[in-house]
Design a protein around this motif. Sequence first.
Motif, PDB file in Angstrom:
ATOM      1  N   ASP A 102     -43.112  -9.109  23.397  1.00  0.00           N
ATOM      2  CA  ASP A 102     -44.113  -9.683  24.336  1.00  0.00           C
ATOM      3  C   ASP A 102     -45.424  -8.504  24.041  1.00  0.00           C
ATOM      4  OD1 ASP A 102     -43.098 -11.910  25.144  1.00  0.00           O
ATOM      5  OD2 ASP A 102     -41.788 -10.566  26.865  1.00  0.00           O
ATOM      6  N   HIS A 103     -44.839  -7.328  24.140  1.00  0.00           N
ATOM      7  CA  HIS A 103     -45.855  -6.410  23.915  1.00  0.00           C
ATOM      8  C   HIS A 103     -46.745  -6.418  22.441  1.00  0.00           C
ATOM      9  CE1 HIS A 103     -45.058  -2.975  26.960  1.00  0.00           C
ATOM     10  NE2 HIS A 103     -43.886  -4.112  27.332  1.00  0.00           N
ATOM     11  N   LEU A 104     -46.068  -6.690  21.649  1.00  0.00           N
ATOM     12  CA  LEU A 104     -46.669  -6.794  20.222  1.00  0.00           C
ATOM     13  C   LEU A 104     -47.591  -8.102  20.275  1.00  0.00           C
ATOM     14  CD1 LEU A 104     -43.619  -6.122  18.053  1.00  0.00           C
ATOM     15  CD2 LEU A 104     -45.734  -4.675  18.346  1.00  0.00           C
ATOM     16  N   ASN A 105     -47.120  -9.128  21.039  1.00  0.00           N
ATOM     17  CA  ASN A 105     -47.905 -10.394  20.813  1.00  0.00           C
ATOM     18  C   ASN A 105     -49.175 -10.195  21.616  1.00  0.00           C
ATOM     19  OD1 ASN A 105     -46.007 -11.755  19.339  1.00  0.00           O
ATOM     20  ND2 ASN A 105     -45.165 -12.887  21.232  1.00  0.00           N
ATOM     21  N   VAL A 106     -49.098  -9.542  22.799  1.00  0.00           N
ATOM     22  CA  VAL A 106     -50.374  -9.353  23.599  1.00  0.00           C
ATOM     23  C   VAL A 106     -51.157  -8.227  22.726  1.00  0.00           C
ATOM     24  CG1 VAL A 106     -51.131  -8.321  25.626  1.00  0.00           C
ATOM     25  CG2 VAL A 106     -49.175  -9.878  25.683  1.00  0.00           C
ATOM     26  N   ALA A 107     -50.562  -7.538  22.295  1.00  0.00           N
ATOM     27  CA  ALA A 107     -51.454  -6.600  21.648  1.00  0.00           C
ATOM     28  C   ALA A 107     -52.238  -6.895  20.392  1.00  0.00           C
ATOM     29  CB  ALA A 107     -50.572  -5.040  21.215  1.00  0.00           C
ATOM     30  N   TYR A 108     -51.415  -7.772  19.422  1.00  0.00           N
ATOM     31  CA  TYR A 108     -52.086  -8.178  18.352  1.00  0.00           C
ATOM     32  C   TYR A 108     -53.097  -9.378  18.626  1.00  0.00           C
ATOM     33  CZ  TYR A 108     -49.122  -5.990  15.107  1.00  0.00           C
ATOM     34  OH  TYR A 108     -48.624  -5.130  14.192  1.00  0.00           O
ATOM     35  N   ASN A 109     -52.941 -10.061  19.775  1.00  0.00           N
ATOM     36  CA  ASN A 109     -54.007 -11.097  20.302  1.00  0.00           C
ATOM     37  C   ASN A 109     -55.211 -10.198  20.951  1.00  0.00           C
ATOM     38  OD1 ASN A 109     -52.457 -13.091  19.434  1.00  0.00           O
ATOM     39  ND2 ASN A 109     -51.889 -13.586  21.625  1.00  0.00           N
ATOM     40  N   ALA A 110     -54.882  -9.120  21.673  1.00  0.00           N
ATOM     41  CA  ALA A 110     -56.082  -8.268  21.938  1.00  0.00           C
ATOM     42  C   ALA A 110     -56.918  -8.057  20.985  1.00  0.00           C
ATOM     43  CB  ALA A 110     -55.674  -7.533  22.984  1.00  0.00           C
ATOM     44  N   ARG A 111     -56.182  -7.224  19.910  1.00  0.00           N
ATOM     45  CA  ARG A 111     -56.914  -6.744  18.639  1.00  0.00           C
ATOM     46  C   ARG A 111     -57.823  -7.715  18.186  1.00  0.00           C
ATOM     47  NH1 ARG A 111     -53.575  -5.894  13.186  1.00  0.00           N
ATOM     48  NH2 ARG A 111     -55.120  -4.861  11.920  1.00  0.00           N
ATOM     49  N   ARG A 112     -57.201  -9.225  17.671  1.00  0.00           N
ATOM     50  CA  ARG A 112     -57.931 -10.038  17.082  1.00  0.00           C
ATOM     51  C   ARG A 112     -59.295 -10.509  17.971  1.00  0.00           C
ATOM     52  NH1 ARG A 112     -54.941 -15.786  15.458  1.00  0.00           N
ATOM     53  NH2 ARG A 112     -56.764 -16.763  14.800  1.00  0.00           N
ATOM     54  N   LEU A 113     -58.951 -10.737  19.200  1.00  0.00           N
ATOM     55  CA  LEU A 113     -60.172 -11.019  20.126  1.00  0.00           C
ATOM     56  C   LEU A 113     -61.190 -10.027  20.250  1.00  0.00           C
ATOM     57  CD1 LEU A 113     -57.862 -13.079  22.675  1.00  0.00           C
ATOM     58  CD2 LEU A 113     -59.451 -13.940  21.065  1.00  0.00           C
ATOM     59  N   SER A 114     -60.871  -8.734  20.220  1.00  0.00           N
ATOM     60  CA  SER A 114     -61.921  -7.690  20.455  1.00  0.00           C
ATOM     61  C   SER A 114     -62.869  -7.759  19.410  1.00  0.00           C
ATOM     62  CB  SER A 114     -61.189  -6.619  20.441  1.00  0.00           C
ATOM     63  OG  SER A 114     -60.550  -6.062  19.108  1.00  0.00           O
ATOM     64  N   CYS A 115     -62.639  -8.303  18.201  1.00  0.00           N
ATOM     65  CA  CYS A 115     -63.356  -8.471  17.117  1.00  0.00           C
ATOM     66  C   CYS A 115     -64.224  -9.722  17.200  1.00  0.00           C
ATOM     67  CB  CYS A 115     -62.849  -8.213  15.736  1.00  0.00           C
ATOM     68  SG  CYS A 115     -64.036  -8.249  14.481  1.00  0.00           S
ATOM     69  N   PHE A 116     -63.470 -10.720  17.762  1.00  0.00           N
ATOM     70  CA  PHE A 116     -64.139 -11.986  17.641  1.00  0.00           C
ATOM     71  C   PHE A 116     -64.934 -12.324  18.906  1.00  0.00           C
ATOM     72  CE2 PHE A 116     -60.795 -13.872  14.340  1.00  0.00           C
ATOM     73  CZ  PHE A 116     -61.761 -13.048  13.319  1.00  0.00           C
ATOM     74  N   ALA A 117     -64.670 -11.857  19.956  1.00  0.00           N
ATOM     75  CA  ALA A 117     -65.203 -12.435  21.169  1.00  0.00           C
ATOM     76  C   ALA A 117     -66.568 -12.223  21.419  1.00  0.00           C
ATOM     77  CB  ALA A 117     -64.705 -11.221  22.324  1.00  0.00           C
ATOM     78  N   PRO A 118     -67.589 -11.333  20.773  1.00  0.00           N
ATOM     79  CA  PRO A 118     -68.938 -11.513  20.788  1.00  0.00           C
ATOM     80  C   PRO A 118     -69.518 -12.513  19.983  1.00  0.00           C
ATOM     81  CG  PRO A 118     -67.989  -9.077  20.224  1.00  0.00           C
ATOM     82  CD  PRO A 118     -66.900 -10.136  19.889  1.00  0.00           C
ATOM     83  N   TYR A 119     -68.757 -13.163  19.086  1.00  0.00           N
ATOM     84  CA  TYR A 119     -69.172 -13.922  18.264  1.00  0.00           C
ATOM     85  C   TYR A 119     -69.408 -15.583  18.734  1.00  0.00           C
ATOM     86  CZ  TYR A 119     -69.224 -10.487  14.468  1.00  0.00           C
ATOM     87  OH  TYR A 119     -69.478  -9.595  13.975  1.00  0.00           O
ATOM     88  N   GLU A 120     -70.438 -16.259  19.153  1.00  0.00           N
ATOM     89  CA  GLU A 120     -70.648 -17.629  19.729  1.00  0.00           C
ATOM     90  C   GLU A 120     -69.941 -18.539  18.769  1.00  0.00           C
ATOM     91  OE1 GLU A 120     -71.388 -19.817  22.774  1.00  0.00           O
ATOM     92  OE2 GLU A 120     -72.358 -17.531  22.785  1.00  0.00           O
ATOM     93  N   GLY A 121     -69.882 -18.413  17.477  1.00  0.00           N
ATOM     94  CA  GLY A 121     -69.380 -19.401  16.601  1.00  0.00           C
ATOM     95  C   GLY A 121     -67.901 -19.579  16.570  1.00  0.00           C
ATOM     96  N   ILE A 122     -67.259 -18.376  16.497  1.00  0.00           N
ATOM     97  CA  ILE A 122     -65.865 -18.454  16.539  1.00  0.00           C
ATOM     98  C   ILE A 122     -65.276 -18.471  17.942  1.00  0.00           C
ATOM     99  CG2 ILE A 122     -63.997 -16.661  16.458  1.00  0.00           C
ATOM    100  CD1 ILE A 122     -65.561 -14.794  14.771  1.00  0.00           C
TER     101      ILE A 122
END
Length: 249
Positions: free
Chosen positions: A137-157
């Motif tokens: 659970d820690h790893l899943n949340v952490a990897y998802n947060a990592r992925r979204l931290s880069c993609f969140a500012p992009y309207e297209g993504i």
Amino acid sequence: MGITEAVLKIALRKPRIESFDRVLFFGPHPDDIEIGCGATVSKLSRLGKNIRFVICTDGRYGSSTVKPEDLVRIREKEALLGAGRLGVNDVHFLHFSDGAFYDQDDLLKAMACEIADFSPDIIFSPDPFVSNENHQDHLNVAYNARRLSCFAPYEGIMGNYGLSSAPLKAICYYMSARNNTVCKVTKEDFHAQLDALKMHKSQFRADASVFTYLRLRSFEYGLKRFRAHAEGFRMLTETEMHCLPEKGL
């Protein structure tokens, strides 16, 4: 430390955690935010920051004596009490099952929805790169947060999720072994952290070893800033999230 790394550390000086106004904390379980960064939450709350807790799983398997369905209700109440002790009233529960009994893509979408809805300047999550972290659970949340931290500012993504972008500027990893920034806190903030953790009575006794660990950790990081108490994090800003492999950033 190489020349490039040294120059980048100066050029990419970390912003202070207190400089962010909208802060979203992801917790894999109902007590993880308090353990990982409770004193910092208390400080940010005192400073009037807009804060949201997102508790990703329900913690149903956190007891060998309480039925999972009963423990879900207990731990949700404890989470609200703990957050309230830190000055946080905006608490969202994603209701995924403890023990990683869910689809990782469903969790990713739910976390993306929280980012789009809250529109944070910075997010906090566990560090996905800790070598001795075995809880999925820690790893899943952490990897998802990592992925979204880069993609969140992009309207297209974000649009591919049916969501709006968010002006995310940084991610801070708590429970990290490679901290690169320290947040100074007061004695009152530290005691608020301990008090918040004590709200999780189904998980901890008042004399549990976790409290000794938090005292030692707070003292160690406090020494680095000539203070009695502090918390350490690994922060990555927008510029550092990709294409810069230097380990000291």
